[in-house]
Design an enzyme around this catalytic site. Structure first.
Site, PDB file in Angstrom:
ATOM      1  CG  ASP A  66      -1.759  -1.150   1.169  1.00 33.43           C
ATOM      2  OD1 ASP A  66      -2.196  -1.579   0.218  1.00 33.43           O
ATOM      3  OD2 ASP A  66      -2.199  -1.653   2.210  1.00 33.43           O
TER       4      ASP A  66
ATOM      5  CE  LYS B 220       2.406  -2.242  -4.233  1.00 36.85           C
ATOM      6  NZ  LYS B 220       2.051  -2.131  -3.031  1.00 36.85           N
TER       7      LYS B 220
ATOM      8  N   GLY C 128      -4.666  -4.419  -3.824  1.00 42.11           N
ATOM      9  CA  GLY C 128      -5.540  -3.193  -4.066  1.00 42.11           C
ATOM     10  C   GLY C 128      -4.989  -2.027  -4.413  1.00 42.11           C
ATOM     11  CG  HIS C 129      -1.962  -2.145  -6.933  1.00 44.62           C
ATOM     12  ND1 HIS C 129      -1.190  -2.526  -8.020  1.00 44.62           N
ATOM     13  CD2 HIS C 129      -1.857  -2.632  -5.797  1.00 44.62           C
ATOM     14  CE1 HIS C 129      -0.402  -3.456  -7.354  1.00 44.62           C
ATOM     15  NE2 HIS C 129      -0.866  -3.425  -5.850  1.00 44.62           N
TER      16      HIS C 129
HETATM   17  P1  GDP Z   1      -0.774   0.291  -3.531  1.00 38.11           P
HETATM   18  O1  GDP Z   1      -1.270  -0.887  -3.030  1.00 38.11           O
HETATM   19  O2  GDP Z   1       0.677   0.423  -3.246  1.00 38.11           O
HETATM   20  O3  GDP Z   1      -0.992   0.599  -4.919  1.00 38.11           O
HETATM   21  O4  GDP Z   1      -1.338   1.327  -2.746  1.00 38.11           O
HETATM   22  P2  GDP Z   1      -2.918   1.772  -2.241  1.00 38.11           P
HETATM   23  O5  GDP Z   1      -3.746   2.028  -3.336  1.00 38.11           O
HETATM   24  O6  GDP Z   1      -3.507   0.520  -1.592  1.00 38.11           O
HETATM   25  O7  GDP Z   1      -3.029   2.804  -1.176  1.00 38.11           O
HETATM   26  C1  GDP Z   1      -2.496   3.747  -1.204  1.00 38.11           C
HETATM   27  C2  GDP Z   1      -3.275   5.087  -0.952  1.00 38.11           C
HETATM   28  O8  GDP Z   1      -2.832   6.150  -0.812  1.00 38.11           O
HETATM   29  C3  GDP Z   1      -4.384   5.032  -2.013  1.00 38.11           C
HETATM   30  O9  GDP Z   1      -5.667   5.527  -1.464  1.00 38.11           O
HETATM   31  C4  GDP Z   1      -3.845   6.313  -2.876  1.00 38.11           C
HETATM   32  O10 GDP Z   1      -4.826   6.954  -3.768  1.00 38.11           O
HETATM   33  C5  GDP Z   1      -3.298   7.125  -1.859  1.00 38.11           C
HETATM   34  N1  GDP Z   1      -2.060   8.070  -2.374  1.00 38.11           N
HETATM   35  C6  GDP Z   1      -1.122   7.462  -3.144  1.00 38.11           C
HETATM   36  N2  GDP Z   1      -0.192   8.396  -3.399  1.00 38.11           N
HETATM   37  C7  GDP Z   1      -0.606   9.555  -2.453  1.00 38.11           C
HETATM   38  C8  GDP Z   1       0.050  10.862  -1.911  1.00 38.11           C
HETATM   39  O11 GDP Z   1       1.056  11.258  -2.562  1.00 38.11           O
HETATM   40  N3  GDP Z   1      -0.696  11.326  -1.123  1.00 38.11           N
HETATM   41  C9  GDP Z   1      -2.047  11.125  -0.758  1.00 38.11           C
HETATM   42  N4  GDP Z   1      -2.503  11.790   0.460  1.00 38.11           N
HETATM   43  N5  GDP Z   1      -2.354   9.947  -1.066  1.00 38.11           N
HETATM   44  C10 GDP Z   1      -1.772   9.185  -1.903  1.00 38.11           C
HETATM   45  P1  IMO Z   2      -0.906  -4.186  -2.363  1.00 33.03           P
HETATM   46  O1  IMO Z   2      -0.557  -4.658  -3.700  1.00 33.03           O
HETATM   47  C1  IMO Z   2      -1.037  -4.801   2.061  1.00 33.03           C
HETATM   48  C2  IMO Z   2      -1.158  -8.716   3.635  1.00 33.03           C
HETATM   49  C3  IMO Z   2      -2.350  -9.174   4.289  1.00 33.03           C
HETATM   50  C4  IMO Z   2      -1.524 -10.273   5.368  1.00 33.03           C
HETATM   51  C5  IMO Z   2      -0.606 -10.854   4.581  1.00 33.03           C
HETATM   52  C6  IMO Z   2      -1.005 -12.162   3.873  1.00 33.03           C
HETATM   53  O2  IMO Z   2      -2.300  -3.356  -2.334  1.00 33.03           O
HETATM   54  O3  IMO Z   2       0.188  -3.280  -1.597  1.00 33.03           O
HETATM   55  P2  IMO Z   2      -2.461 -12.743   1.937  1.00 33.03           P
HETATM   56  O4  IMO Z   2      -3.861 -12.314   1.357  1.00 33.03           O
HETATM   57  O5  IMO Z   2      -1.446 -12.777   0.787  1.00 33.03           O
HETATM   58  O6  IMO Z   2      -2.660 -14.319   2.723  1.00 33.03           O
HETATM   59  O7  IMO Z   2      -2.318 -12.011   3.245  1.00 33.03           O
HETATM   60  O8  IMO Z   2      -0.235  -9.744   3.387  1.00 33.03           O
HETATM   61  N1  IMO Z   2      -1.363  -8.403   2.217  1.00 33.03           N
HETATM   62  C7  IMO Z   2      -1.190  -6.785   1.964  1.00 33.03           C
HETATM   63  N2  IMO Z   2      -1.126  -5.755   2.517  1.00 33.03           N
HETATM   64  N3  IMO Z   2      -1.219  -4.579   0.695  1.00 33.03           N
HETATM   65  C8  IMO Z   2      -1.314  -5.551  -0.087  1.00 33.03           C
HETATM   66  O9  IMO Z   2      -1.369  -5.501  -1.393  1.00 33.03           O
HETATM   67  C9  IMO Z   2      -1.320  -6.836   0.412  1.00 33.03           C
HETATM   68  N4  IMO Z   2      -1.645  -8.041   0.194  1.00 33.03           N
HETATM   69  C10 IMO Z   2      -1.639  -8.923   1.233  1.00 33.03           C
HETATM   70  O10 IMO Z   2      -3.021  -8.201   4.803  1.00 33.03           O
HETATM   71  O11 IMO Z   2      -1.138  -9.480   6.512  1.00 33.03           O
HETATM   72 MG    MG Z   3      -2.746  -1.609  -1.825  1.00 30.21          MG
END
Ligand code: GDP
Ligand code: IMO
Ligand code: MG
Length: 423
Positions: free
Chosen positions: A13, A16, A40-41
């Site tokens: 999270d 990316k 979840g991206h």
């Molecule tokens: P990922 O799994 O690495 O793609 O990240 P996620 O989407 O799960 O979580 C990142 C969260 O931060 C999302 O809600 C993005 O919209 C938000 N986000 C990404 N870059 C920034 C930033 O520079 N500032 C803020 N405030 N939010 C960001």
């Molecule tokens: P993105 O790509 C954050 C965590 C789960 C749990 C552990 C194992 O959005 O960064 P699993 O479902 O693989 O059995 O879970 O890994 N986890 C993540 N945490 N971002 C993710 O993906 C994750 N995918 C799995 O919360 O601790």
């Molecule tokens: Mg994510």
């Protein structure tokens, strides 16, 4: 031509999805190399927010081809939901989206096994997203799995039923009750699979190597983060795939010599969702403030993310494992209202100071040693170039770069595509 990589340096999270969507403009192909719908991206384009789980984050770019690589595990039900979301957003994905024959399938009973395994662990549960990831990769390495390419073969149904029966037998060992409507889930799964069959299936390894040989620019998109890597993460509190750069080679079928730039994405602080060690976690108002301002709730499960200060030993470790050439710091804006910012420079373990991660990070009794930095206390909202950053904000970035020892080349200051500053 080299394959550039984007991956997470913390526990997932890191943002990316946003960075892949932003950089995709400069590439011809975006390829996911591991993980599955546990990811979840989030991508924000103008006022629209999209969350992708399996489909690469390059799908919003008109001229970009997206490949779901062989290292990915696919749940047809989630995949179909993602496709419907793209339909609603009027994104014409059909000619842009390709799936590798060798990607493995998540069966409904994989999810059932995941739920039973977690329930049986009690206090020691991993905090899995319960998307069936662990059991699916277990079947892959156990040589039992079903792959995308199998879907169109004559004996698919019988192989499916054989594997399902095997899972139902395995289930008995857990001795827990799991609320799971197998019949309903199976029906949805089989229906979704029919839709999936209409997509483009390819021999991913030829597809990508042909593209490279044709001079196409390729970006590999990672899921999760390096601290969740099956080998190098905080085992057993990890996911079941190689989230690190090495995973690009076996998740897509490219040679190590083809890897070019490695963009490591890290938040300006740190979060983790699920169980497991997190040395710099905050259990106080400061952590709560990070969660509130950063809106730190899981994109896949909605769970509150655990929050804490940035951890330099942890980042040095993941930069080393990944061969990171460029760091991207995200969510710098979340620290706008913090009078004091802290960063962990070293760990104290039994009175010894170290910047190395111990083998037994779960029980090592790590006390982080913090340095304090005065915050900039102003909004970064109007900042459009790096040199417009308040000096205290760029000073914080300089400190991080110096401490980690790897170039920070971009800083993100908001979820929107345009909120990115090149250093
Ligand atoms: P990922 O799994 O690495 O793609 O990240 P996620 O989407 O799960 O979580 C990142 C969260 O931060 C999302 O809600 C993005 O919209 C938000 N986000 C990404 N870059 C920034 C930033 O520079 N500032 C803020 N405030 N939010 C960001
Ligand atoms: P993105 O790509 C954050 C965590 C789960 C749990 C552990 C194992 O959005 O960064 P699993 O479902 O693989 O059995 O879970 O890994 N986890 C993540 N945490 N971002 C993710 O993906 C994750 N995918 C799995 O919360 O601790
Ligand atoms: Mg994510």
């Amino acid at each position: 031509m080299a394959v550039d990589v984007i991956l997470g340096l913390q526990w997932g999270d890191e943002g990316k999805g946003k960075i892949v969507d932003y950089l995709a403009e400069n590439y011809d192909l975006v390829c996911r190399f591991q993980g599955g719908p546990n990811a979840g991206h989030t991508i924000k384009i103008q006022d629209n927010k999209y969350v992708l789980h399996t489909i690469p984050s390059g799908v919003f770019r008109e001229n970009v081809i997206n490949l779901v690589g062989n290292g990915v595990v696919i749940d047809p039900v989630t995949f179909l939901k993602e496709l419907k979301g793209l339909d609603q957003a009027q994104i014409p994905y059909r000619d842009r989206l390709f799936i590798a024959h060798k990607a493995h399938l998540i069966l409904p009973t994989h999810r059932l096994l995941d739920a039973a395994s977690e329930a049986s662990k009690g206090k020691e549960k991993i905090g899995s997203t319960l998307k069936g990831i662990g059991p699916t990769y277990m079947d892959k390495t156990g040589r039992n799995g079903l792959r995308i390419g199998d879907v169109i073969t004559d004996d698919f149904q019988s192989r499916y039923h054989k594997l399902k029966e095997k899972h139902l037998n395995l289930l008995k060992q857990f001795q827990v009750d799991v609320d799971f409507d197998l019949e309903g889930e199976e029906k949805k799964w089989l229906e979704s699979l029919e839709v999936l069959k209409s997509l483009n299936f390819v021999d991913g390894e030829y597809f990508i190597n042909d593209a490279i040989n044709d001079g196409k620019r390729v970006l590999a998109e990672g899921a999760q983060g390096s601290m969740l890597d099956i080998d190098f993460g905080t085992y057993p509190y990890v996911t079941s795939s190689n989230t690190v750069t090495a995973g690009v080679c076996n998740g897509l079928g490219i040679a190590p010599s083809k890897v070019g730039k490695v963009y490591g994405i890290a938040k300006a602080y740190c979060t983790r969702v699920g169980s497991g060690p997190f040395p710099t976690e905050l259990h106080d108002d400061v952590g709560e403030k990070m969660r509130r301002i950063g809106m730190e709730f899981g994109a896949t499960t909605g769970r509150p993310r655990r929050c804490g200060w940035i951890d330099i030993p942890q980042l040095k470790y993941t930069c080393m494992i990944n061969g990171v050439t460029d760091i991207v710091i995200t969510k710098l804006d979340v620290l706008d209202e913090f009078e004091e910012i802290r960063y962990c420079e070293n760990y104290d373990i039994n009175g010894q100071s170290t910047d190395r991660l111990p083998f037994d990070i779960n029980h090592a009794g790590i006390s982080p040693t913090y340095s304090s930095y005065e915050g900039w206390n102003s909004s970064l909202d109007d900042v459009v170039t790096y040199d417009q950053l308040p000096s205290k904000a760029s000073g914080y970035v300089d400190i991080l770069q110096e401490a980690i020892g790897v170039k920070i080349s971009m800083v993100s200051t908001g979820p929107e595509r345009r909120k990115i500053l090149h250093k």
